[in-house]
Design a protein around this motif. Structure first.
Motif, PDB file in Angstrom:
ATOM      1  N   GLU A  41       0.832  -1.206   0.000  1.00  0.00           N
ATOM      2  CA  GLU A  41       0.000   0.000   0.000  1.00  0.00           C
ATOM      3  C   GLU A  41       0.864   1.252   0.000  1.00  0.00           C
ATOM      4  N   TYR A  42       1.944   1.217   0.747  1.00  0.00           N
ATOM      5  CA  TYR A  42       2.856   2.364   0.789  1.00  0.00           C
ATOM      6  C   TYR A  42       3.478   2.593  -0.584  1.00  0.00           C
ATOM      7  N   ALA A  43       3.859   1.522  -1.261  1.00  0.00           N
ATOM      8  CA  ALA A  43       4.449   1.647  -2.594  1.00  0.00           C
ATOM      9  C   ALA A  43       3.432   2.237  -3.569  1.00  0.00           C
ATOM     10  N   LYS A  44       2.178   1.806  -3.478  1.00  0.00           N
ATOM     11  CA  LYS A  44       1.128   2.379  -4.340  1.00  0.00           C
ATOM     12  C   LYS A  44       0.960   3.859  -4.038  1.00  0.00           C
ATOM     13  N   MET A  45       0.999   4.191  -2.758  1.00  0.00           N
ATOM     14  CA  MET A  45       0.814   5.565  -2.326  1.00  0.00           C
ATOM     15  C   MET A  45       1.924   6.455  -2.901  1.00  0.00           C
ATOM     16  N   ILE A  51      -1.814  11.773  -2.425  1.00  0.00           N
ATOM     17  CA  ILE A  51      -2.218  10.961  -1.274  1.00  0.00           C
ATOM     18  C   ILE A  51      -1.047  10.825  -0.310  1.00  0.00           C
ATOM     19  N   ALA A  52       0.140  10.605  -0.834  1.00  0.00           N
ATOM     20  CA  ALA A  52       1.322  10.475   0.017  1.00  0.00           C
ATOM     21  C   ALA A  52       1.526  11.728   0.855  1.00  0.00           C
ATOM     22  N   GLN A  53       1.333  12.880   0.259  1.00  0.00           N
ATOM     23  CA  GLN A  53       1.510  14.134   0.994  1.00  0.00           C
ATOM     24  C   GLN A  53       0.487  14.250   2.124  1.00  0.00           C
ATOM     25  N   LYS A  54      -0.765  13.883   1.863  1.00  0.00           N
ATOM     26  CA  LYS A  54      -1.807  13.941   2.886  1.00  0.00           C
ATOM     27  C   LYS A  54      -1.502  12.976   4.029  1.00  0.00           C
ATOM     28  N   VAL A  55      -1.050  11.777   3.692  1.00  0.00           N
ATOM     29  CA  VAL A  55      -0.711  10.793   4.731  1.00  0.00           C
ATOM     30  C   VAL A  55       0.447  11.295   5.574  1.00  0.00           C
ATOM     31  N   ASN A  56       1.447  11.883   4.939  1.00  0.00           N
ATOM     32  CA  ASN A  56       2.594  12.407   5.685  1.00  0.00           C
ATOM     33  C   ASN A  56       2.187  13.534   6.627  1.00  0.00           C
ATOM     34  N   ILE A  57       1.247  14.379   6.204  1.00  0.00           N
ATOM     35  CA  ILE A  57       0.752  15.448   7.072  1.00  0.00           C
ATOM     36  C   ILE A  57       0.065  14.847   8.293  1.00  0.00           C
ATOM     37  N   LEU A  59       0.562  11.813   9.562  1.00  0.00           N
ATOM     38  CA  LEU A  59       1.571  11.161  10.400  1.00  0.00           C
ATOM     39  C   LEU A  59       2.334  12.176  11.231  1.00  0.00           C
ATOM     40  N   GLU A  60       2.679  13.304  10.647  1.00  0.00           N
ATOM     41  CA  GLU A  60       3.398  14.343  11.385  1.00  0.00           C
ATOM     42  C   GLU A  60       2.543  14.916  12.504  1.00  0.00           C
ATOM     43  N   SER A  61       1.256  15.103  12.251  1.00  0.00           N
ATOM     44  CA  SER A  61       0.389  15.649  13.301  1.00  0.00           C
ATOM     45  C   SER A  61       0.216  14.648  14.443  1.00  0.00           C
ATOM     46  N   LEU A  62       0.243  13.363  14.128  1.00  0.00           N
ATOM     47  CA  LEU A  62       0.145  12.349  15.175  1.00  0.00           C
ATOM     48  C   LEU A  62       1.403  12.338  16.048  1.00  0.00           C
ATOM     49  N   LYS A  63       2.544  12.599  15.434  1.00  0.00           N
ATOM     50  CA  LYS A  63       3.797  12.620  16.189  1.00  0.00           C
ATOM     51  C   LYS A  63       3.822  13.771  17.193  1.00  0.00           C
ATOM     52  N   GLU A  64       3.126  14.850  16.875  1.00  0.00           N
ATOM     53  CA  GLU A  64       3.111  16.014  17.743  1.00  0.00           C
ATOM     54  C   GLU A  64       2.290  15.783  19.003  1.00  0.00           C
ATOM     55  N   ASP A  65       1.340  14.846  18.979  1.00  0.00           N
ATOM     56  CA  ASP A  65       0.472  14.593  20.137  1.00  0.00           C
ATOM     57  C   ASP A  65       1.158  13.912  21.248  1.00  0.00           C
TER      58      ASP A  65
END
Length: 65
Positions: A41-45, A51-57, A59-65
């Motif tokens: 799925e990551y390779a498809k992304m 989509i990859a950019q949205k997922v990275n955003i 993931l980054e917001s989750l790291k901040e919590d």
């Protein structure tokens, strides 16, 4: 995820291992199969950069919590 001493393996964080074990139990799938599916799925992304950019955003917001 951190790189281990060997060049062909990685050491996952304990939280990730707990999540993987739980998901394996709930889905009744082997952990290796779940990891393969996730990497596919990551390779498809990666081919769809929007989509990859949205997922990275996310993931980054989750790291901040």
């Amino acid at each position: 995820m951190t790189k281990s001493k060997t060049t062909s393996s990685f050491r996952f964080e304990i939280d990730f291992i707990d999540l993987l074990n739980t998901w394996s139990f709930v889905s009744k799938k082997e952990k290796g199969v779940l990891l393969q599916d996730a990497f596919r799925e990551y390779a498809k992304m990666k081919h769809n950069s929007d989509i990859a950019q949205k997922v990275n955003i996310i993931l980054e917001s989750l790291k901040e919590d």
